[in-house]
Scaffold this motif. Structure first.
Motif, PDB file in Angstrom:
ATOM      1  N   ASP A   1      27.785   8.271 -57.560  1.00 35.74           N
ATOM      2  CA  ASP A   1      25.952   8.737 -57.641  1.00 35.74           C
ATOM      3  C   ASP A   1      25.544   8.253 -56.618  1.00 35.74           C
ATOM      4  O   ASP A   1      25.436   7.753 -56.019  1.00 35.74           O
ATOM      5  N   THR A   2      24.374   9.401 -57.176  1.00 39.42           N
ATOM      6  CA  THR A   2      23.087   8.405 -56.379  1.00 39.42           C
ATOM      7  C   THR A   2      21.956   9.021 -56.940  1.00 39.42           C
ATOM      8  O   THR A   2      21.862   9.518 -57.794  1.00 39.42           O
ATOM      9  N   LYS A   3      20.293   8.349 -56.316  1.00 41.49           N
ATOM     10  CA  LYS A   3      19.596   9.105 -57.077  1.00 41.49           C
ATOM     11  C   LYS A   3      18.010   8.961 -56.157  1.00 41.49           C
ATOM     12  O   LYS A   3      18.413   8.873 -55.359  1.00 41.49           O
TER      13      LYS A   3
ATOM     14  N   THR B   1      18.323  18.055 -56.917  1.00 36.58           N
ATOM     15  CA  THR B   1      19.635  16.920 -57.065  1.00 36.58           C
ATOM     16  C   THR B   1      20.370  17.205 -56.226  1.00 36.58           C
ATOM     17  O   THR B   1      21.055  16.862 -55.772  1.00 36.58           O
TER      18      THR B   1
ATOM     19  N   ASN C   1      18.018   5.575 -69.030  1.00 31.05           N
ATOM     20  CA  ASN C   1      17.954   7.120 -69.019  1.00 31.05           C
ATOM     21  C   ASN C   1      18.068   8.576 -70.106  1.00 31.05           C
ATOM     22  O   ASN C   1      17.539   7.818 -70.814  1.00 31.05           O
TER      23      ASN C   1
ATOM     24  N   TYR D   1      23.043  16.918 -53.827  1.00 33.39           N
ATOM     25  CA  TYR D   1      24.682  15.676 -54.228  1.00 33.39           C
ATOM     26  C   TYR D   1      25.789  16.344 -53.235  1.00 33.39           C
ATOM     27  O   TYR D   1      26.864  15.728 -53.026  1.00 33.39           O
TER      28      TYR D   1
ATOM     29  N   GLU E   1      12.661   9.713 -62.104  1.00 34.07           N
ATOM     30  CA  GLU E   1      14.057   9.506 -60.796  1.00 34.07           C
ATOM     31  C   GLU E   1      15.240  10.046 -61.585  1.00 34.07           C
ATOM     32  O   GLU E   1      16.016  10.671 -62.195  1.00 34.07           O
ATOM     33  N   CYS E   2      15.652  11.153 -60.276  1.00 33.85           N
ATOM     34  CA  CYS E   2      16.715  12.364 -60.062  1.00 33.85           C
ATOM     35  C   CYS E   2      17.680  11.952 -59.686  1.00 33.85           C
ATOM     36  O   CYS E   2      18.334  11.544 -58.602  1.00 33.85           O
ATOM     37  N   VAL E   3      18.221  11.108 -60.427  1.00 35.52           N
ATOM     38  CA  VAL E   3      20.504  11.038 -60.519  1.00 35.52           C
ATOM     39  C   VAL E   3      21.072  12.134 -60.937  1.00 35.52           C
ATOM     40  O   VAL E   3      21.394  12.715 -62.175  1.00 35.52           O
TER      41      VAL E   3
ATOM     42  N   SER F   1      20.809   3.164 -53.084  1.00 29.83           N
ATOM     43  CA  SER F   1      20.529   3.510 -54.147  1.00 29.83           C
ATOM     44  C   SER F   1      21.733   5.383 -54.160  1.00 29.83           C
ATOM     45  O   SER F   1      21.196   6.236 -55.094  1.00 29.83           O
ATOM     46  N   SER F   2      22.719   4.422 -54.473  1.00 27.28           N
ATOM     47  CA  SER F   2      24.139   5.095 -54.265  1.00 27.28           C
ATOM     48  C   SER F   2      25.311   4.404 -54.109  1.00 27.28           C
ATOM     49  O   SER F   2      25.505   3.386 -53.770  1.00 27.28           O
TER      50      SER F   2
ATOM     51  N   ARG G   1      25.528  12.346 -61.010  1.00 29.59           N
ATOM     52  CA  ARG G   1      26.456  12.206 -60.713  1.00 29.59           C
ATOM     53  C   ARG G   1      27.846  12.652 -60.529  1.00 29.59           C
ATOM     54  O   ARG G   1      27.917  13.975 -61.147  1.00 29.59           O
TER      55      ARG G   1
END
Length: 291
Positions: A197-199, A177, A155, A181, A100-102, A221-222, A104
């Motif tokens: 933030d979002t993934k 990512t 995480n 963003y 999962e590519c987050v 997702s955000s 922030r």
């Protein structure tokens, strides 16, 4: 009741997630359907949110267009069976990257909890004195493992992600990512919304190209906040499913640690959640949601 479209589509069901269902269209294409299910704390809640799947699908399509110069995406067509019109796309079948590519840009959620304990988020050291809702000096990449249905995402550090998928792939998904963003955060800010933030999820084409897949930049997702009322350390007005999480934790009487599934959502919470999703769609896209 949990919604599904398996009985309405005469297609092989490939995968069922918390919200989406994937059906095979030959060997190289999939039909991706977004249901009205909503998840929280790794549970699929027993109460769907009307039109939620359509909002997520249409918002993702809009964002894919906005970010076309940043990264390619998996959508091939929006010509889908009538039973899932507006909530489904035909997409490429990819080898999905199990991270999962987050991204922030603000400190909150699980990142805020970790920061209070260690001053870091996923191994990234942050300045002292930040509070819940603080804007970070610059956006950070904080990957997570993609858990199976019913399990918890975890995480992880960039180093751990690189061990899982290889450093060249980890470098590329980090680059994409943060680029996505940064572009989306500016677009949202121009519309009076903070993208906290979002993934993202990425997949690999047969030729090795890495592209974005699944949904992008939706209220699922955000974290979207109202920019005009943003106050670090204060209440954060959201246009995402944090509203549902807050009800479960504060008002529902449900004990998250009990092992029991969450209760059904009352009508007023369902209505208010739908309204927030619709407002996020309309504020961001400038379009009217027609259902």
């Amino acid at each position: 009741m949990k919604t599904t479209y398996a009985t309405e589509l005469d297609l092989p069901l490939v995968h069922t997630g918390k919200v989406r269902e994937l059906y095979a269209l030959g060997d190289d294409r999939l039909l991706m359907v977004a249901t009205d299910n909503i998840s929280a704390f790794d549970y699929v809640l027993p109460t769907p949110i009307p039109d939620k799947g359509k909002i997520l699908t249409q918002m993702s399509l809009w964002w894919f267009d906005q970010l076309a110069d940043v990264v390619d995406n998996h959508v091939l067509s929006t010509e889908v069976p009538a039973a899932v019109s507006g909530r489904a796309v035909v997409c490429e079948r990819l080898q999905m990257i199990p991270v999962e590519c987050v991204a922030r840009g603000y400190l909150t959620g699980s990142g805020w909890l970790e920061y209070q304990q260690s001053g870091t988020v996923c191994g990234v050291a942050l300045p002292a004195g930040l509070v819940d809702g603080s804007r970070l000096p610059e956006p950070i990449f904080t990957p997570a493992t993609k858990a199976a249905l019913g399990d918890h995402d975890e995480n992880i550090s960039y180093q751990r992600a690189a061990e899982m998928v290889g450093e060249p792939t980890a470098d590329r998904i980090q680059e994409l990512t943060l680029a996505m963003y940064n572009a989306a955060e500016q677009i949202a800010r121009e519309r009076g919304i903070i993208l906290a933030d979002t993934k993202f999820e990425f997949g690999v084409r047969p030729d090795g190209d890495i592209i974005v897949a699944d949904e992008v930049l939706t209220p699922d997702s955000s974290r979207f906040w109202e920019a005009s009322s943003w106050r670090p350390g204060g209440a954060l007005e959201s246009y995402d499913k944090q509203f549902v999480r807050n009800w479960l934790l504060r008002e529902s009487g449900w004990d998250r640690t009990s092992g029991e599934p969450p209760p059904p959502l009352p009508d007023e919470i369902v209505s208010a959640t739908r309204s927030r999703y619709v407002e996020a769609y309309e504020r961001l896209t400038g379009l009217t949601f027609a259902g």
